[in-house]
Scaffold this active site. Structure first.
Site, PDB file in Angstrom:
ATOM      1  N   HIS A 271      16.711   5.039  49.847  1.00  0.00           N
ATOM      2  CA  HIS A 271      16.902   4.345  51.137  1.00  0.00           C
ATOM      3  C   HIS A 271      16.350   5.185  52.297  1.00  0.00           C
ATOM      4  O   HIS A 271      17.089   5.534  53.206  1.00  0.00           O
ATOM      5  CB  HIS A 271      18.382   4.066  51.464  1.00  0.00           C
ATOM      6  CG  HIS A 271      19.209   3.478  50.361  1.00  0.00           C
ATOM      7  ND1 HIS A 271      18.904   2.299  49.741  1.00  0.00           N
ATOM      8  CD2 HIS A 271      20.357   3.907  49.783  1.00  0.00           C
ATOM      9  CE1 HIS A 271      19.838   2.039  48.838  1.00  0.00           C
ATOM     10  NE2 HIS A 271      20.720   2.989  48.832  1.00  0.00           N
ATOM     11  N   ASP A 322      20.656  -0.125  42.375  1.00  0.00           N
ATOM     12  CA  ASP A 322      21.681   0.415  43.273  1.00  0.00           C
ATOM     13  C   ASP A 322      23.083  -0.158  43.038  1.00  0.00           C
ATOM     14  O   ASP A 322      23.760   0.244  42.107  1.00  0.00           O
ATOM     15  CB  ASP A 322      21.197   0.209  44.726  1.00  0.00           C
ATOM     16  CG  ASP A 322      22.038   0.963  45.742  1.00  0.00           C
ATOM     17  OD1 ASP A 322      22.943   1.703  45.333  1.00  0.00           O
ATOM     18  OD2 ASP A 322      21.804   0.822  46.957  1.00  0.00           O
TER      19      ASP A 322
HETATM   20 ZN    ZN Z   1      23.268   4.350  46.288  1.00  0.00          ZN
END
Ligand code: ZN
Length: 455
Positions: A271, A322
């Site tokens: 991210h 994720d």
């Molecule tokens: Zn994560």
């Protein structure tokens, strides 16, 4: 083992009539093109190198679909995180294993051959270490072994609730380690993964959760065990995180990291969503992998990673599921391109004159995923683990990009399952779209969900 495929994606491009020899360790030790199928097992479809899913929190699979309602006027990543903490509070080691076992079967069936498990649920529900501090990690390893997926296990170092060494919150007590305990965990896990096709790495959780000294010490610990082991970190998922970092240090998270550490090919920045131009260019040059988790980032309202510019600058990337709200290689890659199209208001953004979008996305995400895994995988080439996927052929015989049409069709047309067979380290773990354990694993997963939801 010897297999034959009519069409295969090799590092140098598409090849026809390919014979691949695999040794007893599950490593490729011969690749011949324009060869005959004599004496080889014939694979019914297009052969692709196996993709590593570079970011997973297995336990979160069990809460997928449970948070799709409005609780506050401003629901966000942070309000979702409170729900996730409440859910994580009750999970037992056995439940974790059942969830991960089913999840890893889903990943294999989706076409992933490996997973990087960013694992932070370490302790019991009171926050005390188990008698074996690696109890929860071991459950992840067991699930990987039972499913057949290749594992890069990344025990998380989590020390603080926020920048400036803020004391952990009650909801974080199952995650917290001091440095001595963390070192013992790493040493114990290094013995577990030795002589297997799994890999150990480290995951300093985020710049919120570790300070500079802790990060240096964690790096020294893993270097002492394996100085090529991967290092993964959540870096800039939320604007709030960037603001907090600026307030604390005067620098943005990626900038802060790049100025203090040698961020190189060993690193996976998960991210790196909120980066400025300078951070993006430095990241692209560094060789580190940007870990992009399109469906989770969309689900949590994180933002869009600047993938188009980053790719033009030659940056490495891979994809991860994720939170496992969606376990689909197709969705991760498709929405990476669609996000770029929606931003740029044009078509075929991630491609070039030689490669269709499907081929461009797939071949780069395979390379990035392999790098982030720390394993020798992601290429149908001598010396690499025999991790591959057999894809059902596309019927689009007169496509302008004949060889890549199978990939383009898989990634962009509907949701039909086109993954026929999956091999990990030479072993066929999905055959004709089925995993041998899928019924039992599904039953256990369902019973586990029932108990967790009652709690
Ligand atoms: Zn994560």
């Amino acid at each position: 083992m010897k297999v034959f495929a009519k069409l295969a994606l090799l590092p140098q491009g598409w090849a026809r009539d390919v014979v691949i020899e695999v040794n007893a360790e599950g490593v490729i030790d011969g690749v011949q093109c324009n060869s005959s199928a004599d004496g080889a097992q014939v694979l019914d479809g297009v052969l692709l190198p196996g993709m590593t899913n570079l970011h997973s929190h297995a336990f979160q699979r069990a809460m997928a679909g449970l948070t799709e309602y409005r609780q506050h006027e401003q629901d966000s990543f942070w309000s979702w995180r409170e729900l996730m903490y409440r859910f994580a509070a009750n999970i037992t080691p056995e439940q974790l294993q059942h969830i991960a076992h089913w999840l890893y079967i889903e990943m294999l069936k989706a076409g992933f051959t490996g997973v990087c498990e960013f694992h932070y649920l370490h302790h019991d529900r009171d926050g005390n270490a188990f008698t074996d501090p690696a109890e929860m990690s071991q459950r992840i390893v067991n699930a990987a072994n039972a499913s057949g997926i290749a594992l890069t296990h990344l025990p998380v170092l989590y020390r603080y609730a926020g920048f400036g060494q803020q004391a952990p919150k009650p909801g974080q007590k199952r995650f917290i380690h001091d440095l001595e305990c963390y070192q013992r965990l790493l040493e114990s896990l290094q013995k577990t993964v030795r002589n297997s096709h799994h890999q150990l790495g480290i995951a300093p959780h985020s710049l919120r959760a570790v300070d500079e000294d802790s990060l240096r010490e964690a790096l020294a610990m893993i270097d002492a065990l394996d100085n090529n082991a991967p290092v993964h970190i959540h870096i800039a998922e939320q604007q709030q995180e960037v603001q907090d970092c600026l307030q604390f240090s005067g620098e943005r998270p990626v900038q802060w990291l790049q100025r203090r550490f040698d961020v190189n090919r060993r690193w996976c920045l998960v991210h790196a969503t909120h980066i400025n131009e300078e951070e993006r260019q430095t990241l692209a040059r560094s060789g580190a992998v940007a870990g992009i988790c399109t469906t989770t980032e969309a689900n949590l309202g994180d933002g869009l990673f600047p993938i188009a510019n980053y790719c033009q600058e030659g940056g490495a990337f891979g994809v991860g599921s994720d939170s496992n709200v969606s376990v689909s290689l197709v969705e991760e890659l498709r929405w990476l391109e669609y996000g770029a199209r929606l931003q740029a208001q044009r078509r075929a953004v991630l491609s070039n004159t030689e490669e269709s979008v499907g081929q461009y996305l797939y071949s780069r995400a395979v390379r990035g995923g392999a790098l982030a895994s720390g394993r020798k995988t992601g290429a149908i080439a001598v010396g690499h683990s025999a991790d591959f996927v057999v894809l059902q052929e596309s019927e689009l015989s007169d496509s302008p990009v004949p060889n890549a049409r199978h990939l383009d069709h898989w990634l962009f047309v509907g949701h039909s399952a086109r993954v026929r067979d999956v091999f990990v380290a030479g072993k066929r773990v999905v055959a004709d779209g089925r995993h041998a354990d899928e019924e039992t694993a599904w039953q256990r997963y369902q019973s586990t969900l029932k108990v967790l939801l009652q709690a």
